[in-house]
Design an enzyme around this catalytic site. Structure first.
Site, PDB file in Angstrom:
ATOM      1  N   HIS A  36       0.632  -7.193 -11.309  1.00  0.00           N
ATOM      2  CA  HIS A  36       1.959  -6.336 -11.041  1.00  0.00           C
ATOM      3  C   HIS A  36       3.137  -7.155 -11.235  1.00  0.00           C
ATOM      4  O   HIS A  36       4.158  -6.647 -11.695  1.00  0.00           O
ATOM      5  CB  HIS A  36       1.570  -5.769  -9.401  1.00  0.00           C
ATOM      6  CG  HIS A  36       0.368  -5.052  -9.371  1.00  0.00           C
ATOM      7  ND1 HIS A  36      -0.086  -4.289 -10.262  1.00  0.00           N
ATOM      8  CD2 HIS A  36      -0.554  -5.154  -8.310  1.00  0.00           C
ATOM      9  CE1 HIS A  36      -1.387  -3.616  -9.851  1.00  0.00           C
ATOM     10  NE2 HIS A  36      -1.565  -4.298  -8.453  1.00  0.00           N
TER      11      HIS A  36
ATOM     12  N   LYS B  75       4.927   3.357 -10.554  1.00  0.00           N
ATOM     13  CA  LYS B  75       5.616   3.723  -9.392  1.00  0.00           C
ATOM     14  C   LYS B  75       7.084   4.179 -10.057  1.00  0.00           C
ATOM     15  O   LYS B  75       7.673   3.618 -10.988  1.00  0.00           O
ATOM     16  CB  LYS B  75       6.000   2.294  -8.500  1.00  0.00           C
ATOM     17  CG  LYS B  75       4.702   2.050  -7.973  1.00  0.00           C
ATOM     18  CD  LYS B  75       5.035   0.752  -7.069  1.00  0.00           C
ATOM     19  CE  LYS B  75       3.805   0.163  -6.515  1.00  0.00           C
ATOM     20  NZ  LYS B  75       3.457   0.969  -5.244  1.00  0.00           N
TER      21      LYS B  75
ATOM     22  N   HIS C  49      -0.873  -0.232 -11.740  1.00  0.00           N
ATOM     23  CA  HIS C  49      -0.206   0.955 -11.119  1.00  0.00           C
ATOM     24  C   HIS C  49       1.063   0.759 -10.569  1.00  0.00           C
ATOM     25  O   HIS C  49       1.988   1.695 -10.483  1.00  0.00           O
ATOM     26  CB  HIS C  49      -1.088   1.392  -9.765  1.00  0.00           C
ATOM     27  CG  HIS C  49      -0.958   0.678  -8.641  1.00  0.00           C
ATOM     28  ND1 HIS C  49      -1.716  -0.478  -8.658  1.00  0.00           N
ATOM     29  CD2 HIS C  49      -0.282   0.769  -7.464  1.00  0.00           C
ATOM     30  CE1 HIS C  49      -1.513  -0.884  -7.277  1.00  0.00           C
ATOM     31  NE2 HIS C  49      -0.327  -0.114  -6.515  1.00  0.00           N
TER      32      HIS C  49
HETATM   33  C1  BG6 Z   1      -3.670  -3.782  -5.665  1.00  0.00           C
HETATM   34  C2  BG6 Z   1      -3.963  -5.027  -4.909  1.00  0.00           C
HETATM   35  O1  BG6 Z   1      -3.724  -3.551  -6.902  1.00  0.00           O
HETATM   36  O2  BG6 Z   1      -2.068  -3.128  -5.367  1.00  0.00           O
HETATM   37  C3  BG6 Z   1      -3.965  -4.768  -3.573  1.00  0.00           C
HETATM   38  O3  BG6 Z   1      -5.371  -5.186  -5.334  1.00  0.00           O
HETATM   39  C4  BG6 Z   1      -2.623  -4.652  -3.003  1.00  0.00           C
HETATM   40  O4  BG6 Z   1      -4.366  -6.037  -3.038  1.00  0.00           O
HETATM   41  C5  BG6 Z   1      -2.101  -3.181  -3.957  1.00  0.00           C
HETATM   42  O5  BG6 Z   1      -2.786  -4.033  -1.726  1.00  0.00           O
HETATM   43  C6  BG6 Z   1      -0.786  -2.878  -3.484  1.00  0.00           C
HETATM   44  O6  BG6 Z   1      -0.507  -1.745  -4.155  1.00  0.00           O
HETATM   45  P1  BG6 Z   1       0.521  -0.897  -3.247  1.00  0.00           P
HETATM   46  O7  BG6 Z   1       0.804   0.626  -4.374  1.00  0.00           O
HETATM   47  O8  BG6 Z   1       0.083  -0.332  -1.997  1.00  0.00           O
HETATM   48  O9  BG6 Z   1       1.920  -1.584  -3.285  1.00  0.00           O
END
Ligand code: BG6
EC number: 1.1.1.49
Length: 487
Positions: free
Chosen positions: A243, A185, A181
């Site tokens: 990520h 963003k 994800h």
């Molecule tokens: C998730 C992780 O994929 O991404 C989490 O499993 C993390 O541990 C999260 O908190 C962070 O995503 P975002 O969009 O809140 O930065």
């Protein structure tokens, strides 16, 4: 709510089969995201079939979905839009088996009354992913279908290869959308726009001008209800191998031949191929004090809740430029930044106390918060007599444009892309396998975890890791306040 211009959404109505429909991610992101996509008119027609272990009926599922929207939707839920959305929802408990699932999908397709596509979303723990894939195979729901898989895509090279092989027994690679994800963003995509749509920065985007890069994603959050998952996963597998490395690829890749999925994946995968294996002595693992006392956590746990590392991309553009990555739970601030430090010029003509260089190198900083922010810092003259220099900055915030309301949340954007068959922002089996390969030395011999205080910036050793440079965070100066409220 503004309606969406034609051509932005998928060509065909969609039947979404949402595995893990009562789970945390579905409640926080997927159901609110699907509500927004349908109510804003992005999808020409949609039916959503929730699937989970819970033996509930469709009315209960609808009530739970409404609860999720009320709690987590970032947009207002209106009664007419909710009624329309509720009518799209159906539910099949896993225990009902493949026949019941197939019947529900067929009924949904008939109710849409035209040619449809299927989108299976697997929002389930790793152990449940392959059984769900096999269920879809047994139910005959592979045709006209795409499948979105959630991380982790394995836990090491061997398991990733096996997982991909099993997946390919049921779905072809072109049908599989591995979601990360962070790539959905808006600011992550803005890195591509910024780099490749402007003549200004690309010529200096290399080892001759860039000293080092930081990708820093500290979180204040703890584990919430995810202790069991996290204890098996840890910060490296949860955040870095997914990520942070994906963001690194956007930051480091060569210009793709076009903005199409294959050329972009090719360039990202070339970055991964050029990465040197992660060396355990260039990694700091940490665990916040108190972690081992939490419910569901092994009192002797060795799982890291923090990780910082130095990584190297051994190609012509980046040889010799260290990339520092850091992320962890229960840290002092929640931030998501990429910071690029430029090489310093000779300062010969400035008098010793002028202040030049005293606040570190010039930086270009991307903030990956929901609406993009960027800042370029530089030394400028302090007004008045003499030549005193101060660190100044040019800053941009999407909220200043009044367009921030147009931003799709990451999951919304990626679900929509999968429905449209656009794989640009998804990761490939090849890329993921290579990332596990470079991770192998670290996974085989992880350095011991060091304790850190909750609310700190991690174990002290992070400073040695980055020396003679320094972590950008915490910022010396806050971002400038926005001047216009976003729409
Ligand atoms: C998730 C992780 O994929 O991404 C989490 O499993 C993390 O541990 C999260 O908190 C962070 O995503 P975002 O969009 O809140 O930065």
């Amino acid at each position: 709510m503004a309606k969406i211009p034609p051509g932005v959404g998928p060509r065909f109505p969609q039947v979404v089969v949402l595995f893990g429909a009562t789970g945390d991610l579905a409640r926080r992101k997927l159901l609110p995201g699907l509500y927004h996509l349908t109510s804003a008119g992005f999808i020409p027609g949609c039916r959503i079939i929730g699937v989970s272990l819970d033996d509930i009926d469709v009315e209960t599922f609808r009530r739970q979905a409404r609860g999720a929207l009320d709690e987590f939707s970032s947009r207002r839920v209106t009664e007419p839009d909710w009624q329309d959305f509720a009518a799209c929802l159906d539910y099949v408990p896993l225990s009902a088996g493949p026949e019941a699932l197939r019947a529900a999908v067929e009924a949904a397709e008939q109710s849409l009354g035209t040619e449809c596509r299927r989108l299976h979303y697997l929002s389930v723990p790793p152990s449940a992913a392959l059984p769900a894939v096999r269920l879809l195979g047994a139910a005959g729901l592979v045709e006209r279908a795409r499948i979105i898989m959630e991380k982790p895509f394995g836990t090491d090279l061997q398991s990733a290869v096996t997982l991909n092989a099993r997946l390919h027994e049921v779905f072809a690679e072109e049908q599989i959308y591995r979601i990360d994800h962070f790539l959905g963003k808006e600011p992550a995509q803005n890195i591509l726009a910024f780099r490749f749509a402007n003549g200004l920065f690309e010529p200096i985007w290399n080892r001759n001008f860039i000293d080092h890069v930081q990708i820093d994603v500290p979180e204040t959050l703890g584990l919430g209800k995810r202790a069991a998952f996290y204890e098996q996963t840890g910060a490296y597998r949860d955040m870095v191998v997914t990520h942070l490395f994906q963001i690194l690829a956007f930051m480091a890749m060569e210009p793709p031949t076009s903005l199409e999925p294959v050329p972009i994946s090719e360039e990202k995968n070339k970055v991964f191929r050029s990465m040197l294996p992660i060396q355990p002595d260039e990694v700091v693992r940490g665990q916040y004090s108190g972690y081992r006392d939490e419910e569901g956590i092994d009192p002797d746990s060795d799982t890291e809740t923090f990780i910082a590392l130095k990584c190297h991309i051994d190609n012509w553009r980046w040889a010799g430029v260290p990339f520092y990555l850091r992320t962890g739970k229960r840290l002092a601030e929640g931030q998501r930044i990429i910071s690029i430090a430029f090489r310093e010029p000779p300062k010969s003509m400035f008098p010793p106390n002028s202040g030049v260089g005293s606040q570190g190198p010039d930086h270009l900083t991307f903030d990956l918060a929901d609406a993009s922010k960027m800042s370029l810092s530089f030394y400028g003259k302090r007004p008045g007599p003499g030549m005193r220099l101060d660190k100044l900055s040019l800053q941009f915030a999407m909220t200043d444009t009044g367009l921030a309301g147009e931003v799709l949340e990451a999951y919304e954007r990626l679900i929509l892309d999968a429905m449209r068959g656009d794989r640009t922002l998804f990761t490939t089996a090849e890329g993921i396998e290579r990332l596990w390969e470079v991770s192998q030395p670290l996974l085989e011999a992880p350095p011991p975890v060091r304790l850190y205080q909750q609310g700190s910036w991690g174990p002290k050793a992070v400073h040695q890791l980055i020396a003679p440079h320094a972590w950008r965070l915490p910022f010396e100066r806050a971002w400038r306040k926005q001047t216009v409220q976003g729409g």
